[in-house]
Design a protein around this motif. Sequence first.
Motif, PDB file in Angstrom:
ATOM      1  N   THR A  28     -49.255   6.258  27.857  1.00  0.00           N
ATOM      2  CA  THR A  28     -48.272   6.589  26.825  1.00  0.00           C
ATOM      3  C   THR A  28     -46.873   6.663  27.419  1.00  0.00           C
ATOM      4  N   VAL A  31     -45.580   3.154  27.999  1.00  0.00           N
ATOM      5  CA  VAL A  31     -45.151   2.536  26.737  1.00  0.00           C
ATOM      6  C   VAL A  31     -43.777   3.056  26.320  1.00  0.00           C
ATOM      7  N   ASN A  32     -43.534   4.332  26.558  1.00  0.00           N
ATOM      8  CA  ASN A  32     -42.299   4.970  26.104  1.00  0.00           C
ATOM      9  C   ASN A  32     -41.161   4.934  27.114  1.00  0.00           C
ATOM     10  N   LEU A  38     -45.692  -3.428  31.314  1.00  0.00           N
ATOM     11  CA  LEU A  38     -47.001  -2.864  31.009  1.00  0.00           C
ATOM     12  C   LEU A  38     -48.138  -3.646  31.658  1.00  0.00           C
ATOM     13  N   ILE A  80     -54.357   1.990  24.983  1.00  0.00           N
ATOM     14  CA  ILE A  80     -52.964   2.266  24.614  1.00  0.00           C
ATOM     15  C   ILE A  80     -52.060   1.095  24.991  1.00  0.00           C
ATOM     16  N   LEU A  81     -52.265   0.535  26.177  1.00  0.00           N
ATOM     17  CA  LEU A  81     -51.369  -0.512  26.684  1.00  0.00           C
ATOM     18  C   LEU A  81     -51.556  -1.869  26.010  1.00  0.00           C
ATOM     19  N   PRO A  83     -52.683  -2.980  22.984  1.00  0.00           N
ATOM     20  CA  PRO A  83     -52.071  -3.199  21.664  1.00  0.00           C
ATOM     21  C   PRO A  83     -50.541  -3.232  21.719  1.00  0.00           C
ATOM     22  N   GLU A  84     -49.962  -2.436  22.604  1.00  0.00           N
ATOM     23  CA  GLU A  84     -48.504  -2.414  22.729  1.00  0.00           C
ATOM     24  C   GLU A  84     -47.993  -3.727  23.315  1.00  0.00           C
ATOM     25  N   GLU A  86     -49.456  -6.623  23.034  1.00  0.00           N
ATOM     26  CA  GLU A  86     -49.599  -7.624  21.972  1.00  0.00           C
ATOM     27  C   GLU A  86     -48.531  -7.439  20.899  1.00  0.00           C
ATOM     28  N   LYS A  87     -48.206  -6.196  20.566  1.00  0.00           N
ATOM     29  CA  LYS A  87     -47.173  -5.906  19.568  1.00  0.00           C
ATOM     30  C   LYS A  87     -45.816  -6.442  20.017  1.00  0.00           C
ATOM     31  N   ARG A  88     -45.595  -6.406  21.316  1.00  0.00           N
ATOM     32  CA  ARG A  88     -44.330  -6.891  21.876  1.00  0.00           C
ATOM     33  C   ARG A  88     -44.336  -8.408  22.061  1.00  0.00           C
TER      34      ARG A  88
END
Length: 173
Positions: A28, A31-32, A38, A80-81, A83-84, A86-88
């Motif tokens: 987390t 990600v932040n 990542l 957590i990592l 999906p982030e 892929e979202k990016r």
Amino acid sequence: MASVEDICARAKAAVMAYKVPDAKAVATEAVNTEGVDLVRVIQEGFSAGITEVGKLFDAKKIFLPHMMAAANAMTAGMDILVPEIEKRGGSVGEGLGNLVICSIEGDIHSIGKDIVAIMLKVAGFNVFNIGRDVPLGTIVQACKDNNAIACGTSALMTSTMVGQKTLEEMMVK
């Protein structure tokens, strides 16, 4: 603000200490934290940790429950990592090809399969983990739908191993 090196070190430590909450927290944080790569956290943190745990397992210094606990910590961070990433618009895989992986119909075991799926992702494959107790026809269709270059199936029970041969015959057709 933590450096990427520090985040990677803490990700590795969380896996090696079998600490799911720590793995979630460091993922987390990654990600932040602006500017943190990542994929690098996966490779130099979580993957490095599971590799070290694997070496300890091979040397018989730890046992299967330890390996499973480390895999749970790694999975918690990856959940957590990935999906982030892929979202990016990125990918954990480096384009080595699409793979389908699952536990064959009648078999509900998944820990080993899930570890392999994670390691294949980290190695550069695009992995479609379609679950456990998956019917043979569903496996064949998933391979077609995802243009898979390979299919990995797990069947740990003797009663489900015969499905492997049937699946091979279905894949040839």
